[in-house]
Design a protein around this motif. Structure first.
Motif, PDB file in Angstrom:
ATOM      1  N   PRO A 485      58.426 -25.520 -46.849  1.00 21.49           N
ATOM      2  CA  PRO A 485      57.744 -25.944 -45.616  1.00 21.49           C
ATOM      3  C   PRO A 485      57.305 -24.766 -44.755  1.00 21.49           C
ATOM      4  O   PRO A 485      56.346 -24.886 -43.993  1.00 21.49           O
ATOM      5  CB  PRO A 485      58.805 -26.798 -44.910  1.00 21.49           C
ATOM      6  CG  PRO A 485      60.114 -26.417 -45.531  1.00 21.49           C
ATOM      7  CD  PRO A 485      59.801 -26.035 -46.942  1.00 21.49           C
ATOM      8  N   GLY A 486      58.002 -23.621 -44.864  1.00 24.01           N
ATOM      9  CA  GLY A 486      57.598 -22.427 -44.125  1.00 24.01           C
ATOM     10  C   GLY A 486      56.674 -21.527 -44.907  1.00 24.01           C
ATOM     11  O   GLY A 486      56.329 -20.421 -44.446  1.00 24.01           O
ATOM     12  N   ASN A 487      56.272 -21.966 -46.122  1.00 25.86           N
ATOM     13  CA  ASN A 487      55.297 -21.270 -46.954  1.00 25.86           C
ATOM     14  C   ASN A 487      55.711 -19.832 -47.280  1.00 25.86           C
ATOM     15  O   ASN A 487      56.891 -19.568 -47.484  1.00 25.86           O
ATOM     16  CB  ASN A 487      53.921 -21.342 -46.282  1.00 25.86           C
ATOM     17  CG  ASN A 487      53.405 -22.774 -46.256  1.00 25.86           C
ATOM     18  OD1 ASN A 487      53.113 -23.347 -47.283  1.00 25.86           O
ATOM     19  ND2 ASN A 487      53.311 -23.359 -45.069  1.00 25.86           N
ATOM     20  N   VAL A 488      54.752 -18.898 -47.326  1.00 22.92           N
ATOM     21  CA  VAL A 488      55.054 -17.534 -47.778  1.00 22.92           C
ATOM     22  C   VAL A 488      56.039 -16.849 -46.830  1.00 22.92           C
ATOM     23  O   VAL A 488      56.887 -16.069 -47.260  1.00 22.92           O
ATOM     24  CB  VAL A 488      53.750 -16.717 -47.898  1.00 22.92           C
ATOM     25  CG1 VAL A 488      54.055 -15.286 -48.318  1.00 22.92           C
ATOM     26  CG2 VAL A 488      52.810 -17.367 -48.901  1.00 22.92           C
ATOM     27  N   THR A 489      55.959 -17.148 -45.552  1.00 23.01           N
ATOM     28  CA  THR A 489      56.891 -16.545 -44.605  1.00 23.01           C
ATOM     29  C   THR A 489      58.331 -16.926 -44.923  1.00 23.01           C
ATOM     30  O   THR A 489      59.235 -16.082 -44.903  1.00 23.01           O
ATOM     31  CB  THR A 489      56.548 -16.985 -43.168  1.00 23.01           C
ATOM     32  OG1 THR A 489      55.208 -16.566 -42.860  1.00 23.01           O
ATOM     33  CG2 THR A 489      57.514 -16.369 -42.165  1.00 23.01           C
ATOM     34  N   GLU A 490      58.565 -18.188 -45.249  1.00 24.70           N
ATOM     35  CA  GLU A 490      59.913 -18.627 -45.605  1.00 24.70           C
ATOM     36  C   GLU A 490      60.377 -17.976 -46.902  1.00 24.70           C
ATOM     37  O   GLU A 490      61.526 -17.529 -47.016  1.00 24.70           O
ATOM     38  CB  GLU A 490      59.949 -20.149 -45.742  1.00 24.70           C
ATOM     39  CG  GLU A 490      61.343 -20.702 -46.024  1.00 24.70           C
ATOM     40  CD  GLU A 490      61.342 -22.208 -46.204  1.00 24.70           C
ATOM     41  OE1 GLU A 490      62.433 -22.784 -46.391  1.00 24.70           O
ATOM     42  OE2 GLU A 490      60.254 -22.819 -46.180  1.00 24.70           O
ATOM     43  N   LEU A 491      59.489 -17.887 -47.890  1.00 22.03           N
ATOM     44  CA  LEU A 491      59.834 -17.221 -49.147  1.00 22.03           C
ATOM     45  C   LEU A 491      60.179 -15.759 -48.897  1.00 22.03           C
ATOM     46  O   LEU A 491      61.141 -15.228 -49.483  1.00 22.03           O
ATOM     47  CB  LEU A 491      58.659 -17.331 -50.129  1.00 22.03           C
ATOM     48  CG  LEU A 491      58.817 -16.597 -51.463  1.00 22.03           C
ATOM     49  CD1 LEU A 491      59.981 -17.166 -52.258  1.00 22.03           C
ATOM     50  CD2 LEU A 491      57.523 -16.668 -52.270  1.00 22.03           C
ATOM     51  N   ALA A 492      59.434 -15.083 -48.030  1.00 19.52           N
ATOM     52  CA  ALA A 492      59.713 -13.681 -47.724  1.00 19.52           C
ATOM     53  C   ALA A 492      61.093 -13.513 -47.100  1.00 19.52           C
ATOM     54  O   ALA A 492      61.822 -12.561 -47.419  1.00 19.52           O
ATOM     55  CB  ALA A 492      58.636 -13.128 -46.787  1.00 19.52           C
ATOM     56  N   HIS A 493      61.494 -14.432 -46.204  1.00 20.61           N
ATOM     57  CA  HIS A 493      62.827 -14.352 -45.591  1.00 20.61           C
ATOM     58  C   HIS A 493      63.917 -14.489 -46.648  1.00 20.61           C
ATOM     59  O   HIS A 493      64.923 -13.771 -46.624  1.00 20.61           O
ATOM     60  CB  HIS A 493      62.981 -15.446 -44.531  1.00 20.61           C
ATOM     61  CG  HIS A 493      62.208 -15.178 -43.273  1.00 20.61           C
ATOM     62  ND1 HIS A 493      62.128 -13.935 -42.686  1.00 20.61           N
ATOM     63  CD2 HIS A 493      61.468 -16.003 -42.479  1.00 20.61           C
ATOM     64  CE1 HIS A 493      61.392 -13.996 -41.597  1.00 20.61           C
ATOM     65  NE2 HIS A 493      60.963 -15.246 -41.446  1.00 20.61           N
ATOM     66  N   VAL A 494      63.737 -15.423 -47.592  1.00 23.74           N
ATOM     67  CA  VAL A 494      64.730 -15.628 -48.646  1.00 23.74           C
ATOM     68  C   VAL A 494      64.849 -14.383 -49.512  1.00 23.74           C
ATOM     69  O   VAL A 494      65.953 -13.907 -49.812  1.00 23.74           O
ATOM     70  CB  VAL A 494      64.360 -16.858 -49.497  1.00 23.74           C
ATOM     71  CG1 VAL A 494      65.243 -16.947 -50.742  1.00 23.74           C
ATOM     72  CG2 VAL A 494      64.498 -18.134 -48.672  1.00 23.74           C
ATOM     73  N   VAL A 495      63.711 -13.817 -49.915  1.00 23.20           N
ATOM     74  CA  VAL A 495      63.725 -12.634 -50.784  1.00 23.20           C
ATOM     75  C   VAL A 495      64.357 -11.453 -50.072  1.00 23.20           C
ATOM     76  O   VAL A 495      65.187 -10.729 -50.636  1.00 23.20           O
ATOM     77  CB  VAL A 495      62.290 -12.300 -51.243  1.00 23.20           C
ATOM     78  CG1 VAL A 495      62.256 -10.973 -51.979  1.00 23.20           C
ATOM     79  CG2 VAL A 495      61.741 -13.405 -52.122  1.00 23.20           C
ATOM     80  N   ARG A 496      63.997 -11.249 -48.818  1.00 28.37           N
ATOM     81  CA  ARG A 496      64.535 -10.106 -48.069  1.00 28.37           C
ATOM     82  C   ARG A 496      66.042 -10.233 -47.873  1.00 28.37           C
ATOM     83  O   ARG A 496      66.788  -9.260 -48.015  1.00 28.37           O
ATOM     84  CB  ARG A 496      63.826 -10.005 -46.717  1.00 28.37           C
ATOM     85  CG  ARG A 496      64.094  -8.685 -45.988  1.00 28.37           C
ATOM     86  CD  ARG A 496      63.275  -8.576 -44.717  1.00 28.37           C
ATOM     87  NE  ARG A 496      61.852  -8.696 -44.987  1.00 28.37           N
ATOM     88  CZ  ARG A 496      61.093  -9.695 -44.568  1.00 28.37           C
ATOM     89  NH1 ARG A 496      61.622 -10.676 -43.854  1.00 28.37           N
ATOM     90  NH2 ARG A 496      59.814  -9.735 -44.848  1.00 28.37           N
ATOM     91  N   ALA A 497      66.508 -11.447 -47.577  1.00 29.33           N
ATOM     92  CA  ALA A 497      67.949 -11.645 -47.390  1.00 29.33           C
ATOM     93  C   ALA A 497      68.711 -11.363 -48.681  1.00 29.33           C
ATOM     94  O   ALA A 497      69.787 -10.745 -48.659  1.00 29.33           O
ATOM     95  CB  ALA A 497      68.217 -13.073 -46.910  1.00 29.33           C
TER      96      ALA A 497
END
Length: 571
Positions: A485-497
């Motif tokens: 639901p947060g699109n690429v921004t949400e995916l980026a947060h998951v990857v960075r974490a």
């Protein structure tokens, strides 16, 4: 293994038999016929299944070997004698309802190569596959004439790693005069439980076989070796220095292909890989379960440097994404105003900056300056203007921007807008002005094939000497199944974490992903209460290491209740 309600029929078999005859004749049905049964008959008619079908329908041949067949053989060797002589028939299918094996004997049942509804109409195996639980079908509930005197109970077989349905097991007997429950329902569930236990044991054997193959290949100093089976990956230190995400991707695909064809020999790696990979299959009980790849650096000490990856804002090769980016590039080149719309997190602002390239840009953010008082007063007409978050503009800001466009219609302006609350009249006027020159960026759920390209671009650069962040196939499938639901921004947060906080080495496994991503979305919309309950269950499962018995105790509910709720959230 799961259980479910018994046959949907609530009426007596004689009255159901009359109803079926009237259905086939096109007459009105009597009252009291279960709607589930009528719907099943209608589906069979829609699929064009002849009710008097005699010859088995030809369907694609099932694989000669599979994990399910291997696990079933020792179980059937033990339980087939319990079927009795001429009293029951046991039928095993794969996940496509192709018959893999039959045992026992039931006169009058007839041979069958597949049990999909498109081929034979309603039956318990098709129902069990669809509902993921035990299902029954009795006599006239079936659509085929030749199954009017039999009863069947089917149980789905679930995989040990991910709970996916691997196939079904059905016990067929003469028609049960009393209807449901089927007298051999417990026998069918016990058989499936034994098969699933065998599958779990074999999964452990497969991991040990992969490990043994890796250890044998990695003997000796500085051997660059990688062993992969699609879920697990073992990589030596020397191989870590040679592997790139692109090479790992090739090896992962080779490991998947090895189950279906011979992949022995040198793998075809991308240009600039800097190494070669000689592949050897890993076999267990005559079945290929993975590969071992021996890596060798190329003689050329200076291999061609890999191409610099594109910025995240331009990454993606899916048709929706390339179409949107290509259209935006064409519109920007004309020098006229442009509107970028899309859900939050789709990359509107990042793409806008990439579209402008090295040209000097003045940025106005309506999230900070809702009236545009400071931004427009400092704007120079010969400079590009990037307006972010137009949906947050206050009335004075919208009026100022409309006035600017009225006075300077050729302004080099790019506006980003996230649809949400209804736009007011002035903002709608602005959007209408730009509508002919607008581009809508697709959400990530509509371009999931881009996720594997985005991951390297979103991953922070590893510390010197550290391997790049990589992913198991199971983790990649979970990322691609999640709706983001947060699109690429949400995916980026998951990857960075994950890149910054994970404490284990090797590729990222599905178990390391956030609960919502790991478990996947619910298959049906949930109420706020159900969302909260599902989140609590997932968190309790995580704290208890996935052990459902301990989770049920921690939540203060019975195990049966926990299993039922988990099934309901997957529907």
């Amino acid at each position: 293994m799961t259980t479910t309600d018994t046959s949907p029929a609530a009426t007596s078999l004689p009255s159901l038999r009359v109803a079926r005859e009237r259905f086939l004749a096109g007459a009105a049905l009597p009252r009291g016929v279960p709607e589930d049964v009528v719907a099943a008959w209608r589906r069979a008619r829609f699929f064009g299944v002849p009710h008097d079908l005699e010859e088995p329908v030809a369907c694609p041949p099932p694989p000669r070997e599979s994990a399910l067949l291997g696990a079933v053989r020792p179980v059937l060797d033990r339980i087939v004698p319990a079927l009795g002589a001429g009293g029951s028939l046991l039928v095993l299918t794969d996940e496509r309802l192709r018959v893999l094996r039959t045992a026992g004997n039931l006169p009058g049942f007839g041979a069958c190569t597949g049990l999909s509804e498109q081929e034979v109409g309603h039956n318990s195996a098709a129902l069990a596959l669809r509902t993921r639980r035990r299902a029954e079908a009795h006599g006239p509930e079936h659509f085929l004439d030749r199954w009017q005197e039999v009863s069947a109970v089917s149980v789905p077989v679930l995989g040990p790693e991910n709970g996916q349905v691997l196939g079904t097991l059905t016990v067929v007997s003469r028609l049960c005069a009393d209807g449901p429950p089927h007298p051999q329902a417990a026998f069918a569930e016990a058989t499936v439980a034994a098969v699933e236990t065998e599958l779990r044991a074999r999964a452990g054997r497969g991991e040990r076989a992969l490990l043994d193959a890796y250890v044998r290949a990695a003997r000796g100093p500085d051997r660059a070796v990688a062993a992969l089976d699609g879920r697990n990956r073992l990589v030596s230190d020397a191989a870590q220095r040679l592997l790139t995400p692109e090479v790992l991707g090739v090896l992962e695909r080779t490991a998947a292909d090895a189950r279906h064809r011979d992949v022995t020999g040198v793998a075809r790696l991308p240009d600039g890989a800097g190494c070669t990979a000689r592949v050897t299959p890993v076999r267990l009980d005559g079945t290929t379960i993975g590969i071992v790849a021996a890596l060798e650096p190329l003689d050329d000490p200076a291999p061609a440097a890999p191409a610099t990856p594109p910025p995240v804002a331009l990454t993606g090769s899916s048709v929706p994404w390339r179409h949107a980016v290509g259209h935006a590039v064409e519109l920007v080149r004309s020098g006229e105003p442009l509107l970028l719309t899309g859900e939050r997190g789709t990359g509107k602002a990042a793409l806008a900056r990439e579209l402008f390239g090295p040209d000097p840009v003045q940025v106005a953010d309506a999230a900070r300056d809702t009236g545009l008082d400071q931004s427009l007063s400092a704007w120079q007409p010969d400079r590009l203007l990037l307006l972010l978050h137009a949906e947050r503009l206050a009335q004075p800001g919208v009026a100022a921007l409309n006035s600017l466009l009225d006075q300077h219609p050729d302004t080099r302006l790019l506006v980003t807008y996230t649809p949400g609350a209804p736009a007011g009249p002035c903002l709608q006027r602005l959007l209408d002005k730009l509508s002919a020159r607008s581009v809508t960026l697709p959400p990530l759920r509509e371009r999931t094939e881009d996720i594997r390209e985005l991951l390297p671009a979103l991953t922070p650069r590893p510390a010197p000497g550290q391997p790049p962040l990589t992913w198991t196939l199971d983790a990649l499938r979970a990322l691609e199944a999640y709706p983001w639901p947060g699109n690429v921004t949400e995916l980026a947060h998951v990857v960075r974490a994950l890149a910054e906080h994970r404490r284990v080495s090797g590729p990222v496994r599905r178990a390391e992903l956030p609960d919502a991503v790991r478990e996947g979305p619910a298959a049906r919309p949930l109420s706020p209460m159900e969302h909260a309950e599902r989140a609590a269950i997932l968190e309790a499962l995580r704290r208890n290491g996935g052990n459902k018995a301990r989770t049920a105790v921690a939540l203060g509910i019975g195990r049966a209740t926990l299993y039922r709720k988990l099934r309901e959230y997957r529907r």
